[in-house]
Design a protein around this motif. Structure first.
Motif, PDB file in Angstrom:
ATOM      1  N   ALA A  36      66.503 -51.584  59.672  1.00  0.00           N
ATOM      2  CA  ALA A  36      67.369 -51.967  60.592  1.00  0.00           C
ATOM      3  C   ALA A  36      68.548 -50.881  60.669  1.00  0.00           C
ATOM      4  O   ALA A  36      69.321 -51.009  61.746  1.00  0.00           O
ATOM      5  N   TRP A  37      68.682 -50.311  59.618  1.00  0.00           N
ATOM      6  CA  TRP A  37      69.609 -49.142  59.802  1.00  0.00           C
ATOM      7  C   TRP A  37      69.325 -47.867  60.289  1.00  0.00           C
ATOM      8  O   TRP A  37      70.054 -46.811  60.291  1.00  0.00           O
ATOM      9  N   GLY A  38      68.177 -47.939  61.098  1.00  0.00           N
ATOM     10  CA  GLY A  38      67.567 -46.729  61.648  1.00  0.00           C
ATOM     11  C   GLY A  38      66.830 -45.892  60.948  1.00  0.00           C
ATOM     12  O   GLY A  38      65.547 -46.164  60.884  1.00  0.00           O
ATOM     13  N   ALA A  39      66.916 -44.679  60.580  1.00  0.00           N
ATOM     14  CA  ALA A  39      66.217 -43.669  60.006  1.00  0.00           C
ATOM     15  C   ALA A  39      65.214 -43.593  61.043  1.00  0.00           C
ATOM     16  O   ALA A  39      65.460 -43.662  62.246  1.00  0.00           O
ATOM     17  N   GLU A  40      63.720 -42.967  60.679  1.00  0.00           N
ATOM     18  CA  GLU A  40      62.911 -42.707  61.963  1.00  0.00           C
ATOM     19  C   GLU A  40      62.477 -44.082  62.613  1.00  0.00           C
ATOM     20  O   GLU A  40      61.618 -43.998  63.317  1.00  0.00           O
ATOM     21  N   MET A  49      73.708 -37.138  69.512  1.00  0.00           N
ATOM     22  CA  MET A  49      73.502 -37.272  70.969  1.00  0.00           C
ATOM     23  C   MET A  49      72.700 -36.654  71.765  1.00  0.00           C
ATOM     24  O   MET A  49      71.799 -35.467  71.405  1.00  0.00           O
ATOM     25  N   SER A  50      71.831 -37.257  72.666  1.00  0.00           N
ATOM     26  CA  SER A  50      70.843 -36.668  73.620  1.00  0.00           C
ATOM     27  C   SER A  50      71.198 -35.607  74.268  1.00  0.00           C
ATOM     28  O   SER A  50      72.475 -35.148  74.543  1.00  0.00           O
ATOM     29  N   ARG A  51      70.345 -35.137  75.281  1.00  0.00           N
ATOM     30  CA  ARG A  51      70.566 -33.988  76.209  1.00  0.00           C
ATOM     31  C   ARG A  51      71.424 -35.007  77.528  1.00  0.00           C
ATOM     32  O   ARG A  51      71.138 -36.024  77.426  1.00  0.00           O
ATOM     33  N   PRO A  52      72.166 -34.447  78.100  1.00  0.00           N
ATOM     34  CA  PRO A  52      73.081 -34.939  78.996  1.00  0.00           C
ATOM     35  C   PRO A  52      72.499 -35.575  80.197  1.00  0.00           C
ATOM     36  O   PRO A  52      71.398 -35.017  80.577  1.00  0.00           O
ATOM     37  N   TYR A  53      72.776 -36.481  80.475  1.00  0.00           N
ATOM     38  CA  TYR A  53      72.167 -37.510  81.799  1.00  0.00           C
ATOM     39  C   TYR A  53      73.038 -37.327  82.973  1.00  0.00           C
ATOM     40  O   TYR A  53      72.868 -37.865  84.009  1.00  0.00           O
ATOM     41  N   PHE A  54      74.443 -36.932  83.016  1.00  0.00           N
ATOM     42  CA  PHE A  54      75.355 -36.766  83.776  1.00  0.00           C
ATOM     43  C   PHE A  54      76.412 -35.791  83.670  1.00  0.00           C
ATOM     44  O   PHE A  54      76.797 -35.615  82.563  1.00  0.00           O
ATOM     45  N   VAL A  55      77.063 -34.991  84.591  1.00  0.00           N
ATOM     46  CA  VAL A  55      78.050 -34.459  84.443  1.00  0.00           C
ATOM     47  C   VAL A  55      79.219 -34.786  85.284  1.00  0.00           C
ATOM     48  O   VAL A  55      79.328 -35.357  86.285  1.00  0.00           O
ATOM     49  N   TYR A  56      80.327 -35.010  84.350  1.00  0.00           N
ATOM     50  CA  TYR A  56      81.596 -35.596  84.808  1.00  0.00           C
ATOM     51  C   TYR A  56      82.428 -34.601  84.829  1.00  0.00           C
ATOM     52  O   TYR A  56      82.387 -33.486  84.297  1.00  0.00           O
ATOM     53  N   ALA A  57      83.629 -35.125  85.528  1.00  0.00           N
ATOM     54  CA  ALA A  57      84.767 -34.152  85.499  1.00  0.00           C
ATOM     55  C   ALA A  57      85.991 -35.048  85.347  1.00  0.00           C
ATOM     56  O   ALA A  57      85.731 -36.147  85.668  1.00  0.00           O
ATOM     57  N   GLN A  58      87.274 -34.540  85.169  1.00  0.00           N
ATOM     58  CA  GLN A  58      88.334 -35.386  85.086  1.00  0.00           C
ATOM     59  C   GLN A  58      88.957 -35.518  86.563  1.00  0.00           C
ATOM     60  O   GLN A  58      88.899 -34.220  87.405  1.00  0.00           O
ATOM     61  N   GLN A  59      89.654 -36.553  86.693  1.00  0.00           N
ATOM     62  CA  GLN A  59      90.289 -36.443  88.064  1.00  0.00           C
ATOM     63  C   GLN A  59      91.623 -37.080  88.137  1.00  0.00           C
ATOM     64  O   GLN A  59      91.699 -38.249  87.287  1.00  0.00           O
ATOM     65  N   ILE A  77      73.500 -39.695  75.513  1.00  0.00           N
ATOM     66  CA  ILE A  77      73.239 -41.022  74.904  1.00  0.00           C
ATOM     67  C   ILE A  77      73.343 -40.761  73.383  1.00  0.00           C
ATOM     68  O   ILE A  77      73.037 -39.707  72.905  1.00  0.00           O
ATOM     69  N   GLY A  78      74.131 -41.934  72.670  1.00  0.00           N
ATOM     70  CA  GLY A  78      74.240 -41.611  71.451  1.00  0.00           C
ATOM     71  C   GLY A  78      73.405 -42.471  70.627  1.00  0.00           C
ATOM     72  O   GLY A  78      73.096 -43.633  70.931  1.00  0.00           O
ATOM     73  N   VAL A  79      72.876 -41.940  69.530  1.00  0.00           N
ATOM     74  CA  VAL A  79      72.187 -42.670  68.557  1.00  0.00           C
ATOM     75  C   VAL A  79      72.360 -42.443  67.170  1.00  0.00           C
ATOM     76  O   VAL A  79      73.240 -41.415  66.911  1.00  0.00           O
ATOM     77  N   ARG A  80      72.069 -43.200  66.271  1.00  0.00           N
ATOM     78  CA  ARG A  80      72.504 -43.170  64.890  1.00  0.00           C
ATOM     79  C   ARG A  80      71.888 -41.725  64.314  1.00  0.00           C
ATOM     80  O   ARG A  80      70.664 -41.333  64.717  1.00  0.00           O
ATOM     81  N   ALA A  98      63.022 -39.488  65.938  1.00  0.00           N
ATOM     82  CA  ALA A  98      61.868 -39.826  66.914  1.00  0.00           C
ATOM     83  C   ALA A  98      62.676 -40.319  68.030  1.00  0.00           C
ATOM     84  O   ALA A  98      62.071 -40.104  69.287  1.00  0.00           O
ATOM     85  N   LEU A  99      63.490 -41.151  68.075  1.00  0.00           N
ATOM     86  CA  LEU A  99      64.106 -42.156  69.224  1.00  0.00           C
ATOM     87  C   LEU A  99      64.664 -40.964  69.952  1.00  0.00           C
ATOM     88  O   LEU A  99      64.616 -40.857  71.263  1.00  0.00           O
ATOM     89  N   LEU A 100      65.461 -39.803  69.214  1.00  0.00           N
ATOM     90  CA  LEU A 100      66.145 -38.764  69.913  1.00  0.00           C
ATOM     91  C   LEU A 100      65.199 -38.214  70.816  1.00  0.00           C
ATOM     92  O   LEU A 100      65.304 -37.649  72.039  1.00  0.00           O
ATOM     93  N   ALA A 101      64.146 -37.732  70.276  1.00  0.00           N
ATOM     94  CA  ALA A 101      63.205 -36.899  70.860  1.00  0.00           C
ATOM     95  C   ALA A 101      62.456 -37.677  72.131  1.00  0.00           C
ATOM     96  O   ALA A 101      62.578 -36.845  73.293  1.00  0.00           O
TER      97      ALA A 101
END
Lengths: 504, 250
Positions: free
Chosen positions: A31-35, A127-137, A230-233, A238-241
């Motif tokens: 429940a707390w994660g691990a692999e 954190m995963s590889r990025p899925y979006f490039v944002y900028a400030q406005q 994406i953030g994971v514990r 395994a999930l991150l990969a």
């Protein structure tokens, strides 16, 4: 024979207990994660992703046509990613600035909600590889000119989203009039209500909310680009990969482009997603705010000062207005009596939060613009006035009728009898409940952070968010609240004893 | 001095006073007796306007108030206040103001209602307290006094307004027997000094000794009235006889 079997039974029981314990621990660990999070997701067939749909467009938000259905580019991304893992996606609603602690608590498997890929964020989670490039406005009102860069905003009132990159950039730029909002919609309201001059925020939100609004404009070019990931514990390798692999595929086969174009957030920058190279993030030692208290305590105390000012003024208003309401309800002529009764019942029957929103965001629509402090005092004060009115009413009604009669018989008129005979006795009776209400108001005052007031609890939240030391800061904050409210209750019980003695 | 004409009072559907006539001269002490629920207390409460009569007329001194409705205009309220100031009231439950000292209880009326000078009001109050035998209790709070002492303070409080009439509503009923005499003694002296008094009481000995006139109330009407000798020794009305027979066995 019997001893042997007794021994055997005991051993069996020990073995059984140990196995049960191990199973339990393993369950807890999964429940707390691990692999095992990836395995757990596959086992239950559901990917739980944490996000905030309140003011969440264009990321995650209820479909205006079908409000029970969520849409948004992140919603579609979550569904697509879940499909890649062979499971269904299930969104778990969570306040945006509390997503990380909620992930660590195990409320969901991952965060997919405009979480910026920063070294700060990567201290506590992976954190995963990025899925979006944002900028400030920067967004301003249509007629505003000359506010196109962060430097232009230095001495202006500027709104940002709580614990966003914009907040950090604005703080680093030394913007004096920074106002911090719990959601995206409220800052635009205040911009239109002339309470602030500009909002700094992530480009996709600006595109969604400000671009279609004729009274607002995107001022100057977008700046300070960065990545959403994406953030994971930590430890969920395994999930991150699996996620990294899936995102890479979606970027390559232009699925991301298709989704983002649908929501109008695709731009040139996004093509960089394919070639992303992760950098190694240096891990800092965990911060102990208790050990470094000289740095944090003054900040908390400054928040506490606001809390005290706010509570004292609100209570003063409540005590005076409450007395007026109680007298109107008990002794007023018919229409006044009805009005007072209606006010008391309506205020007591509706949430304080709604009342604050109405005063702060609703009143500007009829031309009454209060600053956050005035709105907070008024909201808390008028709310507690209804409670105090009922305290007074109970106190007045507890005074025997003979007191009023004796005063009238002496020749006092009704008002004189109230003022000199009934009220002085009733006030002594209501001191304990009114003091209790003051202590309650003192603690309730933390709710005003929803209208951008930065008081003790808000300071705690902001510091906890940046240091992740919820316990150390929590101990300090609770200590301050206690140190302030305990003397009040001591004072009240002394006063009560003294007055009670005089009465006898 | 006091003139009451055809006073009628009901509580919702129940008529309590069926048209009372009463006339009383200055300096006269009248004792009202009668079974409980006969309307004696209501009569007193109408006199100082704690109850508003349905109809009838009440005159005390130079002030006349008509029954029918609570005062509505400023002028009617003013007249009601005038009437109340002419009548001092002593209650069964004393009703002293517990948050004030004995002295403050006695000065409350003059200072608040008449705007009297505080020093003068206190001087008068101390005289009155001496008169009821409580000069040494001026600084005490009512809760520190016995029932008899409290009732004597209540009498001083009423007297401080310099009323023309004193109304006593069962002033000793809430007291232990051994405390009654100190209150009755104060009342007796007041009567001897020529105060105009109406006393509702069950103290028949007091009625015999002090009353100039005894009025027997029965079912909201004056059944019989006369000197104490007439009422106690030769009652004419069967209900009076029955009432006296019952009370004398107590």
């Amino acid at each position: 024979m019997s001893t042997v079997s007794g021994l055997g039974r005991r051993m069996l029981r020990t073995l059984f207990t140990a196995t049960a314990l191990a199973t339990l621990l393993a369950g807890a660990a999964s429940a707390w994660g691990a692999e095992d999070t990836l395995a757990a997701i596959k086992a239950r067939g559901v990917l739980k992703w944490g996000a905030d749909a309140e003011g969440g467009a264009p990321f995650v938000f209820p479909d205006p046509q079908q409000p029970e259905k969520l849409i948004g580019f992140e919603t579609e991304l979550a569904v697509t990613l879940a499909a890649k893992l062979g499971v269904k996606a299930e969104m778990v609603q969570n306040q945006w600035d509390q997503l990380t602690p909620a992930l660590l608590r195990g409320n969901f498997d991952l965060i997919l909600n405009g979480l910026e890929l920063t070294p700060e964020n990567q201290q506590r989670i992976a954190m995963s590889r990025p899925y979006f490039v944002y900028a400030q406005q920067i967004v301003t009102r249509k007629e505003t000119a000359g506010l196109t860069r962060l430097e232009d905003l230095k001495d202006k009132a500027v709104g940002v989203l709580s614990s966003s990159v914009a907040q950090r950039l604005a703080e680093e730029a030394g913007i004096a009039g920074l106002k911090i909002y719990p959601g995206n919609v409220e800052s635009f309201r205040d911009l239109k209500a002339l309470r602030i001059e500009a909002v700094v925020l992530d480009l996709p939100i600006a595109i969604h909310y400000a671009k279609p609004d004729a009274t607002l404009k995107l001022a100057g070019p977008a700046f300070a680009p960065g990545y959403y990931a994406i953030g994971v514990r930590k430890g969920d390798a395994a999930l991150l990969a699996a996620l990294n692999q899936a995102i890479e595929q979606l970027a390559a086969d232009q699925t991301l482009q298709r989704i983002y174009e649908k929501y109008g957030v695709w731009d040139e920058r996004q093509s960089g997603l394919k070639d992303f190279q992760a950098e190694v993030v240096e891990q800092k030692a965990a911060i102990s705010t208790l050990r470094e208290w000289p740095k944090y305590l003054p900040l908390l105390l400054r928040g506490a000062l606001t809390t005290v000012e706010l509570s004292v003024l609100a209570m003063a208003l409540a005590v005076v207005a409450g007395l007026g309401l109680a007298l109107a309800r008990l002794f007023g002529v018919a229409p006044l009596r009805w009005l007072a009764t209606a006010y008391i019942e309506v205020i007591r029957g509706t949430p304080l939060l709604i009342q604050l929103f109405l005063i702060y965001y609703g009143l500007p629509e009829v031309g009454i613009r209060l600053n956050a402090f005035a709105a907070a005092v008024l909201g808390l004060g008028l709310n507690y006035a209804a409670n105090e009115a009922e305290n007074y009413r109970a106190g007045i009604q507890a005074i025997p009728h003979g007191q009023m009669e004796a005063a009238l018989a002496l020749g006092l008129n009704r008002w004189q009898a109230l003022r000199h005979v009934v009220l002085p006795q009733a006030l002594r009776l209501v001191i304990p409940p009114v003091t209790n209400d003051f202590i309650a108001l003192f603690k309730d005052s933390s709710i005003v952070s929803v209208i951008t007031m930065v008081e003790l609890t808000k300071v705690y939240g902001m510091l906890a968010m940046s240091t992740y030391d919820y316990i150390g800061l929590g101990v300090m904050t609770a200590g301050i609240y206690f140190a302030l409210s305990y003397p009040a209750s001591i004072f009240a019980s002394r006063l009560e004893k003294k007055l009670g003695h005089d009465c006898r | 001095m006091i003139a009451v004409e055809r006073l009628v009072k009901s509580y919702r559907a129940t008529r309590v006073l069926h048209g009372i006539d009463h006339a009383q001269a200055r300096g006269e002490t009248v004792v009202l007796i009668g079974p409980s629920g006969c309307g004696k207390s209501t009569f007193l409460r109408c006199l100082n306007q704690l109850e508003i009569a349905d109809s009838g007329r009440i005159t005390i001194g130079d002030i006349t108030v008509e029954g029918g409705h609570a005062p509505r205009t400023r002028e009617e309220r003013e007249r009601q206040g005038q009437l109340r100031r002419r009548a001092g009231m002593v209650f069964q439950q004393f009703n002293l103001f517990p948050h004030l000292t004995v002295l403050q209880n006695v000065t409350a009326g003059p200072t608040i209602v008449k705007g009297a000078n505080r020093a003068e009001a206190e001087a008068t109050a101390r005289e009155l307290l001496a008169k009821v035998g409580l000069a040494d209790k001026a600084g005490a709070h009512p809760g520190q006094l016995s029932g008899g002492q409290q009732q004597r303070v209540a009498i001083a409080r009423a007297l401080a307004m310099q009323p023309e009439v004193m109304l006593f509503d069962e002033p000793t009923s809430a007291l232990d027997p051994e405390l009654r005499d100190e209150v009755l003694g104060v009342m007796r002296r007041l009567a001897e000094e020529g105060m105009t008094m109406i006393v509702v009481t069950h103290e028949m000995q007091f009625a015999r000794d002090v009353a100039d006139r005894v009025v027997f109330f029965d079912r909201g009407l004056v059944a019989e009235a006369g000197t104490p000798e007439q009422i106690f020794l030769a009652p004419q009305n069967e209900r009076t006889r029955e009432f006296l027979r019952k009370t004398s066995t107590r």
